[in-house]
Design an enzyme around this catalytic site. Structure first.
Site, PDB file in Angstrom:
ATOM      1  N   LEU A 160      59.294  33.973  23.462  1.00 39.69           N
ATOM      2  CA  LEU A 160      60.110  32.853  22.979  1.00 39.69           C
ATOM      3  C   LEU A 160      61.244  33.336  22.077  1.00 39.69           C
ATOM      4  CD1 LEU A 160      59.388  32.379  19.763  1.00 39.69           C
ATOM      5  CD2 LEU A 160      57.424  31.185  20.682  1.00 39.69           C
ATOM      6  N   LYS A 213      56.926  43.974  26.727  1.00 38.14           N
ATOM      7  CA  LYS A 213      57.573  43.266  25.617  1.00 38.14           C
ATOM      8  C   LYS A 213      58.640  44.153  24.951  1.00 38.14           C
ATOM      9  CE  LYS A 213      58.577  40.511  22.346  1.00 38.14           C
ATOM     10  NZ  LYS A 213      59.353  39.313  22.534  1.00 38.14           N
ATOM     11  N   CYS A 255      62.754  40.721  15.318  1.00 40.22           N
ATOM     12  CA  CYS A 255      62.225  41.400  16.516  1.00 40.22           C
ATOM     13  C   CYS A 255      63.046  42.600  16.977  1.00 40.22           C
ATOM     14  CB  CYS A 255      62.084  40.395  17.654  1.00 40.22           C
ATOM     15  SG  CYS A 255      60.803  39.187  17.312  1.00 40.22           S
ATOM     16  N   THR A 294      53.621  41.472  18.950  1.00 43.54           N
ATOM     17  CA  THR A 294      54.272  42.584  19.657  1.00 43.54           C
ATOM     18  C   THR A 294      53.694  43.887  19.111  1.00 43.54           C
ATOM     19  OG1 THR A 294      56.260  41.249  19.873  1.00 43.54           O
ATOM     20  CG2 THR A 294      56.515  43.633  20.163  1.00 43.54           C
ATOM     21  N   PHE A 331      73.895  37.379  27.080  1.00 48.59           N
ATOM     22  CA  PHE A 331      73.711  38.516  26.176  1.00 48.59           C
ATOM     23  C   PHE A 331      74.838  39.532  26.248  1.00 48.59           C
ATOM     24  CE2 PHE A 331      70.248  39.113  23.276  1.00 48.59           C
ATOM     25  CZ  PHE A 331      69.556  37.940  23.451  1.00 48.59           C
ATOM     26  N   LYS A 351      50.772  28.289   2.773  1.00 47.11           N
ATOM     27  CA  LYS A 351      51.303  27.855   4.068  1.00 47.11           C
ATOM     28  C   LYS A 351      50.387  26.813   4.709  1.00 47.11           C
ATOM     29  CE  LYS A 351      53.622  30.820   6.830  1.00 47.11           C
ATOM     30  NZ  LYS A 351      53.903  31.915   7.769  1.00 47.11           N
ATOM     31  N   LYS A 370      70.735  34.112  13.516  1.00 46.06           N
ATOM     32  CA  LYS A 370      71.369  33.433  14.640  1.00 46.06           C
ATOM     33  C   LYS A 370      71.268  31.929  14.392  1.00 46.06           C
ATOM     34  CE  LYS A 370      67.479  33.129  17.849  1.00 46.06           C
ATOM     35  NZ  LYS A 370      67.130  33.350  19.227  1.00 46.06           N
ATOM     36  N   ASP A 384      45.536  30.769   8.931  1.00 44.81           N
ATOM     37  CA  ASP A 384      46.421  31.720   8.241  1.00 44.81           C
ATOM     38  C   ASP A 384      45.771  32.123   6.927  1.00 44.81           C
ATOM     39  OD1 ASP A 384      49.650  32.366   8.850  1.00 44.81           O
ATOM     40  OD2 ASP A 384      48.910  32.892   6.846  1.00 44.81           O
ATOM     41  N   GLU A 402      54.647  37.563  23.689  1.00 45.43           N
ATOM     42  CA  GLU A 402      55.402  36.314  23.547  1.00 45.43           C
ATOM     43  C   GLU A 402      56.898  36.595  23.720  1.00 45.43           C
ATOM     44  OE1 GLU A 402      54.372  32.985  23.107  1.00 45.43           O
ATOM     45  OE2 GLU A 402      56.446  33.069  23.769  1.00 45.43           O
TER      46      GLU A 402
HETATM   47  P1  NAD Z   1      55.369  35.628  10.774  1.00 38.94           P
HETATM   48  O1  NAD Z   1      55.530  36.614   9.691  1.00 38.94           O
HETATM   49  O2  NAD Z   1      56.268  34.433  10.822  1.00 38.94           O
HETATM   50  O3  NAD Z   1      53.872  35.096  10.810  1.00 38.94           O
HETATM   51  C1  NAD Z   1      52.754  35.887  10.723  1.00 38.94           C
HETATM   52  C2  NAD Z   1      51.675  35.098   9.995  1.00 38.94           C
HETATM   53  O4  NAD Z   1      50.442  35.810  10.066  1.00 38.94           O
HETATM   54  C3  NAD Z   1      51.957  34.893   8.509  1.00 38.94           C
HETATM   55  O5  NAD Z   1      51.914  33.497   8.223  1.00 38.94           O
HETATM   56  C4  NAD Z   1      50.826  35.630   7.800  1.00 38.94           C
HETATM   57  O6  NAD Z   1      50.410  35.015   6.595  1.00 38.94           O
HETATM   58  C5  NAD Z   1      49.738  35.589   8.853  1.00 38.94           C
HETATM   59  N1  NAD Z   1      48.685  36.604   8.728  1.00 38.94           N
HETATM   60  C6  NAD Z   1      48.811  37.932   8.520  1.00 38.94           C
HETATM   61  N2  NAD Z   1      47.607  38.524   8.535  1.00 38.94           N
HETATM   62  C7  NAD Z   1      46.692  37.556   8.767  1.00 38.94           C
HETATM   63  C8  NAD Z   1      45.278  37.537   8.908  1.00 38.94           C
HETATM   64  N3  NAD Z   1      44.557  38.668   8.862  1.00 38.94           N
HETATM   65  N4  NAD Z   1      44.655  36.362   9.117  1.00 38.94           N
HETATM   66  C9  NAD Z   1      45.372  35.222   9.209  1.00 38.94           C
HETATM   67  N5  NAD Z   1      46.707  35.177   9.088  1.00 38.94           N
HETATM   68  C10 NAD Z   1      47.373  36.325   8.879  1.00 38.94           C
HETATM   69  O7  NAD Z   1      55.510  36.470  12.129  1.00 38.94           O
HETATM   70  P2  NAD Z   1      56.086  35.953  13.544  1.00 38.94           P
HETATM   71  O8  NAD Z   1      57.571  35.945  13.515  1.00 38.94           O
HETATM   72  O9  NAD Z   1      55.342  34.737  13.945  1.00 38.94           O
HETATM   73  O10 NAD Z   1      55.652  37.172  14.478  1.00 38.94           O
HETATM   74  C11 NAD Z   1      54.318  37.393  14.848  1.00 38.94           C
HETATM   75  C12 NAD Z   1      54.290  38.420  15.961  1.00 38.94           C
HETATM   76  O11 NAD Z   1      54.953  37.896  17.119  1.00 38.94           O
HETATM   77  C13 NAD Z   1      55.035  39.728  15.625  1.00 38.94           C
HETATM   78  O12 NAD Z   1      54.362  40.794  16.230  1.00 38.94           O
HETATM   79  C14 NAD Z   1      56.394  39.536  16.285  1.00 38.94           C
HETATM   80  O13 NAD Z   1      56.997  40.752  16.616  1.00 38.94           O
HETATM   81  C15 NAD Z   1      56.012  38.755  17.521  1.00 38.94           C
HETATM   82  N6  NAD Z   1      57.084  37.935  18.077  1.00 38.94           N
HETATM   83  C16 NAD Z   1      57.893  37.227  17.237  1.00 38.94           C
HETATM   84  C17 NAD Z   1      58.898  36.431  17.766  1.00 38.94           C
HETATM   85  C18 NAD Z   1      59.821  35.660  16.873  1.00 38.94           C
HETATM   86  O14 NAD Z   1      60.834  35.151  17.365  1.00 38.94           O
HETATM   87  N7  NAD Z   1      59.533  35.522  15.587  1.00 38.94           N
HETATM   88  C19 NAD Z   1      59.062  36.347  19.162  1.00 38.94           C
HETATM   89  C20 NAD Z   1      58.199  37.060  19.991  1.00 38.94           C
HETATM   90  C21 NAD Z   1      57.206  37.852  19.427  1.00 38.94           C
END
Ligand code: NAD
Length: 468
Positions: free
Chosen positions: A184, A238, A294, A154, A283, A68, A355, A63, A182
């Site tokens: 989840l 997705k 999301c 996504t 749902f 973090k 939620k 990251d 993803e």
């Molecule tokens: P998040 O904001 O919790 O985490 C993203 C992380 O990426 C952050 O810690 C950030 O510091 C890091 N980051 C950004 N640019 C970076 C780089 N160049 N190098 C290294 N680290 C970097 O996001 P999330 O909720 O985990 O979502 C990530 C993706 O997954 C999104 O596209 C989201 O739509 C998708 N998604 C999320 C969920 C969910 O429930 N949160 C479920 C399915 C899909």
């Protein structure tokens, strides 16, 4: 052989994807263990990386946020996700999971690089791809041999092509790009990842597909399908899934509002409706609108993708409009109850997260509702089992925070239920009554039956049901 193939003993037998090798004394299992790099250690990256390590792979989570990574290196999990803490600890101890800000080393040691960075909404509603494209650039700069680059974030249709273009512009090394969205759910993320409904793998490369199939084999032993498709179809799948789920929620919220006008009960309608096997029970719960990181952004992004292709997704525009309206329905009920005079009123809020079972407040309806009440001159005393710290980042000292949900009630004019945490479902009603100035509940999640509220002597407003 290029890949890091090892023989592992019984510990992993529950996940055995491959075939058994005859052994004189102990059954040995042939498992293809891989070296994986996950770029972006957020809600998705941390869960995915940890679960891949759980099946024996060596995973490095990267990251760019040093705080973090420092926290993770000290054993602190930056998010609340049931079961994650223990799983991270176990895999770190076994040296299968590590954390770093050093993308170069992580990429160079990996066979598969996941991109799981955020894709927040841009001003025009489109997905902001700056983090995905920057991760692609980093990968391109450090590629040192064939690797599979997997897009977990996504992203709009066509993003895999952009990622491929960026990497190809920076290196002569061979690589393939895969779209592996993803699915989840926050709050049940570990369980969902370990036991998925399906795995979608979008790729035009047989070599990449074979590797991905091996990687996921331990997670689909019960029979969940691995569905192969093109990268574009995977990217669209997705958005289609999230748009469908958001549609169900807005459909039920719209119906709930009509139920109130015609004195029907949405809860009864929901049961009658959901019993149809073509529709299903899940749902179909009305409430105060969908939130989270999301649904809102993904509905916006697919609408934008359509616009960019000279098409208008009318249905999803309505889904979004209904959702925006729904976030205000509870405040409208409150204003109607008090004749719009909210100045000086104090409200206890139970539930802030978008939620239950998460500390995530991104786009949470609670935030919209609290802002509106503050604007109307009301005071807020808020409680949530996990989301107080995140909420403090938004409201600072503008509201009170109470770790004990009963303490939040003291001297309040009414209780607002904004997240359906399990611990709110069977509270001590006598205690609620004696702490509040009046026995008054505004329930945005319909967690109590109207019969029970009548019996307990509360004035009770909910969604799509008669006031009692
Ligand atoms: P998040 O904001 O919790 O985490 C993203 C992380 O990426 C952050 O810690 C950030 O510091 C890091 N980051 C950004 N640019 C970076 C780089 N160049 N190098 C290294 N680290 C970097 O996001 P999330 O909720 O985990 O979502 C990530 C993706 O997954 C999104 O596209 C989201 O739509 C998708 N998604 C999320 C969920 C969910 O429930 N949160 C479920 C399915 C899909």
């Amino acid at each position: 052989m290029y890949f890091n193939t090892k023989f592992a003993l019984g510990e992993l037998s529950a996940y055995t994807p491959g075939y058994r090798i005859a052994h004189k004394y102990t059954p040995l299992y042939y498992i293809h263990l891989m070296k994986i790099c996950v770029i972006g250690t957020g809600y998705v990256g941390l869960v995915d990386g940890t679960c891949f390590a759980e099946t024996g792979n060596t995973v490095v989570c990267v990251d760019s946020n040093k705080a973090k990574i420092d926290a993770l290196l000290c054993g602190q999990i930056p998010i609340y996700e049931p079961g994650l803490d223990a799983l991270v600890g176990k895999n770190v101890t076994k040296n299968r999971l590590s954390f770093t800000t050093d993308a170069k080393t992580a990429i160079q040691n990996a066979e598969i690089c996941f991109i799981s960075v955020g894709t927040p909404p841009g001003e025009d509603g489109s997905a902001d791809l700056q983090y995905v494209l920057s991760a692609a650039k980093t990968i391109g700069e450090h590629l040192n041999g064939y690797k599979v680059i997997v897009d977990k974030s996504t992203v709009p249709v066509g993003t895999a092509d952009k990622v491929r273009e960026i990497i190809a512009g920076l290196t002569k090394q061979p690589f393939d790009v895969v779209s592996n969205p993803e699915f989840l759910k926050e709050g049940a993320a570990v369980e969902d990842f370990l036991k998925p409904d399906r795995i979608v793998i979008g790729t035009e490369s047989d070599r990449a597909y074979a590797l991905m199939e091996k990687l996921y084999a331990p997670f689909v032993r019960i029979g969940a399908p691995i569905i192969r498709m093109t990268t574009r179809s995977a990217e669209m799948t997705k958005y289609a899934a999230n748009a469908m789920l958001a549609t169900r929620i807005s459909f039920m919220n719209d119906l709930a509002n009509l139920c109130e006008l015609v004195e029907a009960d949405i809860d009864m309608v929901r049961k009658g409706l959901g019993s149809d096997s073509r529709i299903g029970k899940r749902f179909l719960f009305p409430g105060i609108g969908y939130g989270g990181s999301c649904f809102p952004k993904d509905v916006k992004a697919i609408i934008r993708t359509a616009q960019e292709n000279a098409y208008s997704l009318e249905l999803l525009k309505a889904v979004e409009a209904v959702n925006e309206k729904q976030k205000h329905t509870l405040v409208e009920k409150i204003k109607r109850h008090y004749g719009s005079k909210l100045s000086g009123k104090k409200f206890a809020v139970w539930g802030l997260a978008f939620k239950p079972q998460t500390d995530d407040i991104r786009e949470a309806p609670a935030i919209v509702i609290i802002k509106e009440l503050l604007q109307a001159g009301a005071q807020i005393s808020a409680s949530d089992p996990e989301a107080l710290a995140e909420t403090k980042k938004v409201f600072g000292n503008k509201i009170e925070y109470q770790p004990d949900n009963y303490a939040a009630l003291d001297g309040a004019d009414a209780l607002l239920i904004l997240t359906e945490w399990r611990e709110y479902r069977e509270p001590d009603f006598a205690r609620i009554k004696s702490a509040l100035k009046a026995p008054l509940i505004f329930d945005g999640r319909n967690i109590y039956s109207t019969a029970l509220m009548r019996e307990q002597g509360f004035t009770y407003y909910s969604i799509g049901r008669r006031k009692v």
